[in-house]
Design a protein around this motif. Sequence first.
Motif, short mmCIF file in Angstrom:
data_model
loop_
_atom_site.label_atom_id
_atom_site.label_comp_id
_atom_site.label_asym_id
_atom_site.label_seq_id
_atom_site.Cartn_x
_atom_site.Cartn_y
_atom_site.Cartn_z
N GLY A 166 0.79 -1.23 0.00
CA GLY A 166 0.00 0.00 0.00
C GLY A 166 0.82 1.28 0.00
N LEU A 167 2.12 1.19 -0.24
CA LEU A 167 2.99 2.35 -0.27
C LEU A 167 3.77 2.40 -1.59
CD1 LEU A 167 4.44 2.06 3.35
CD2 LEU A 167 2.62 3.60 2.59
N ILE A 168 4.29 3.57 -1.92
CA ILE A 168 5.09 3.74 -3.13
C ILE A 168 6.53 4.06 -2.71
CG2 ILE A 168 5.43 5.06 -5.25
CD1 ILE A 168 2.89 3.38 -5.25
N PHE A 169 7.48 3.32 -3.28
CA PHE A 169 8.89 3.55 -3.01
C PHE A 169 9.56 3.99 -4.32
CE2 PHE A 169 7.31 0.57 0.06
CZ PHE A 169 7.88 0.96 1.26
N GLY A 170 10.34 5.04 -4.23
CA GLY A 170 11.01 5.55 -5.43
C GLY A 170 12.29 6.25 -5.07
N MET A 171 12.99 6.73 -6.12
CA MET A 171 14.17 7.55 -5.90
C MET A 171 14.00 8.87 -6.62
SD MET A 171 18.28 7.03 -6.54
CE MET A 171 18.27 7.68 -8.21
N SER A 172 13.94 9.95 -5.85
CA SER A 172 13.88 11.28 -6.42
C SER A 172 15.27 11.68 -6.91
CB SER A 172 13.40 12.28 -5.37
OG SER A 172 13.45 13.60 -5.88
N HIS A 173 15.34 12.35 -8.06
CA HIS A 173 16.64 12.78 -8.55
C HIS A 173 17.09 14.09 -7.89
CE1 HIS A 173 15.24 16.03 -11.38
NE2 HIS A 173 14.14 15.30 -11.41
N TYR A 174 16.21 14.71 -7.09
CA TYR A 174 16.63 15.87 -6.33
C TYR A 174 17.67 15.47 -5.28
CZ TYR A 174 12.37 17.99 -8.29
OH TYR A 174 11.40 18.45 -9.15
N ILE B 116 16.18 8.19 -1.90
CA ILE B 116 15.09 7.22 -1.85
C ILE B 116 14.00 7.75 -0.93
CG2 ILE B 116 14.47 4.87 -1.14
CD1 ILE B 116 17.24 3.99 -2.06
N PHE B 117 12.74 7.54 -1.32
CA PHE B 117 11.63 8.05 -0.53
C PHE B 117 10.49 7.04 -0.49
CE2 PHE B 117 10.73 9.29 -4.89
CZ PHE B 117 9.38 8.99 -5.04
N CYS B 118 9.56 7.28 0.43
CA CYS B 118 8.33 6.49 0.55
C CYS B 118 7.15 7.45 0.52
CB CYS B 118 8.34 5.69 1.84
SG CYS B 118 6.82 4.76 2.15
N LEU B 119 6.15 7.12 -0.29
CA LEU B 119 5.03 8.03 -0.53
C LEU B 119 3.70 7.31 -0.32
CD1 LEU B 119 4.80 10.59 -3.42
CD2 LEU B 119 3.04 8.85 -3.27
N ASP B 120 2.72 8.01 0.22
CA ASP B 120 1.37 7.49 0.38
C ASP B 120 0.60 7.74 -0.91
OD1 ASP B 120 -1.33 7.00 0.94
OD2 ASP B 120 -1.20 7.78 2.98
N PRO B 121 0.19 6.69 -1.66
CA PRO B 121 -0.47 6.91 -2.95
C PRO B 121 -1.87 7.52 -2.83
CG PRO B 121 -0.51 4.59 -2.38
CD PRO B 121 0.34 5.26 -1.35
N LYS B 122 -2.47 7.47 -1.63
CA LYS B 122 -3.80 8.05 -1.46
C LYS B 122 -3.75 9.56 -1.33
CE LYS B 122 -5.61 3.87 0.75
NZ LYS B 122 -6.21 3.29 1.98
N SER B 123 -2.78 10.05 -0.58
CA SER B 123 -2.70 11.48 -0.31
C SER B 123 -1.60 12.20 -1.08
CB SER B 123 -2.47 11.71 1.19
OG SER B 123 -1.21 11.16 1.58
N GLY B 124 -0.58 11.43 -1.51
CA GLY B 124 0.59 12.04 -2.14
C GLY B 124 1.61 12.52 -1.14
N ASP B 125 1.36 12.31 0.16
CA ASP B 125 2.30 12.76 1.19
C ASP B 125 3.57 11.91 1.16
OD1 ASP B 125 0.47 14.64 2.04
OD2 ASP B 125 -0.36 13.37 3.63
N VAL B 126 4.71 12.56 1.32
CA VAL B 126 5.98 11.85 1.46
C VAL B 126 6.14 11.44 2.91
CG1 VAL B 126 8.49 12.01 1.24
CG2 VAL B 126 7.02 13.09 -0.48
N LEU B 127 6.21 10.14 3.19
CA LEU B 127 6.27 9.64 4.55
C LEU B 127 7.69 9.68 5.11
CD1 LEU B 127 3.82 6.62 4.19
CD2 LEU B 127 3.32 9.00 4.79
N TRP B 128 8.68 9.42 4.26
CA TRP B 128 10.07 9.57 4.69
C TRP B 128 10.98 9.70 3.47
CZ3 TRP B 128 13.02 5.76 2.62
CH2 TRP B 128 12.50 4.46 2.49
N LYS B 129 12.16 10.26 3.72
CA LYS B 129 13.21 10.36 2.70
C LYS B 129 14.49 9.79 3.30
CE LYS B 129 11.62 14.70 0.59
NZ LYS B 129 12.03 16.11 0.29
N GLY B 130 15.24 9.06 2.48
CA GLY B 130 16.55 8.59 2.89
C GLY B 130 17.59 9.68 2.74
N PRO B 131 18.85 9.36 2.98
CA PRO B 131 19.92 10.36 2.85
C PRO B 131 20.11 10.77 1.39
CG PRO B 131 20.83 8.17 3.23
CD PRO B 131 19.36 8.05 3.44
N PRO B 132 20.70 11.95 1.15
CA PRO B 132 20.94 12.42 -0.22
C PRO B 132 22.16 11.74 -0.84
CG PRO B 132 21.78 14.01 1.35
CD PRO B 132 21.11 12.93 2.16
#
Length: 285
Positions: free
Chosen positions: A228-236, A241-257
């Motif tokens: 029920g979560l989305i995991f991806g890597m932002s190029h910013y 690496i981040f985790c996102l709630d697909p229902k709200s679009g909220d970013v739940l956490w971000k890993g180190p840059p």
Amino acid sequence: LFCIDLETGEVKWQREYLVPFKMGGGGEKHGKGPKSCPTIADGRVFTKSITGDLIAWDAESGDQLWRSNFGERFEPNQPYWGVSTSPIVDGDRVIAHFGNDERGALVALDVRSGEEVWSQGNDGTSYSSPLVVEIDGTRQVLDWNHRALVAVDVNSGEFLWEFPFEHVGSQQNMPTPVFADGRVILGGENRGIHGLMPRKVGEEWKVDHLWHQEGVALDMASAISRDGLIFGMSHYDSGRIFCLDPKSGDVLWKGPPRVGENVTFLAFPDHVVALTNRGKLQIIR
């Protein structure tokens, strides 16, 4: 193309063929080899070269079964930095987008003969791969081309719906969309991530734009859905690496840059594996 024995590591067969290609400016470090992932189905291996050749191989022997590239319809038959879209198989059809930056088509071919079953649209290709999903009882292929995310009926090739999201300048359309709980998650370079919900209302299709998250953005790496979560890597921030709630679009956490320029994800129960282009393997709970 190699076939390798899983138990011994022995190369059972190897096939190669010449693919003349000149890499466009800025892409030289990528090399001129294939960028597309092979697809295996019912004893056949399907590959797509950097110049748009779709080839069916016998998985056991390595014999070439058929070859198609639509070069006469689209010249050249690849976008500027070469083909990276991967073919997909659904039933007795292999589906891929052919063409160049200016024009192209999503095409379904018979897996046995390579003959065209249907062709849809005239939009240029992108670097994203198609994805087969089922929404409101309709099996459809999602294809993010040069201009828009387009949904097409898998069986008939009929156009169903679209969400305009154009390739702009150097901002490429690259990641494959993610489908999770009826929602389509679509992200592009420097353009954040969008949450969409396609639905059928009577005989018509509607697309609800649920949210737009601008704090993270997908570049080359496709995101993945797990539990029920989305995991991806932002190029910013040079890769995060981040985790996102697909229902709200909220970013739940971000890993180190500064993780890297690219990452490949794999999901299994309660975990996600992330392999970066720098060779670092992470197991994420």
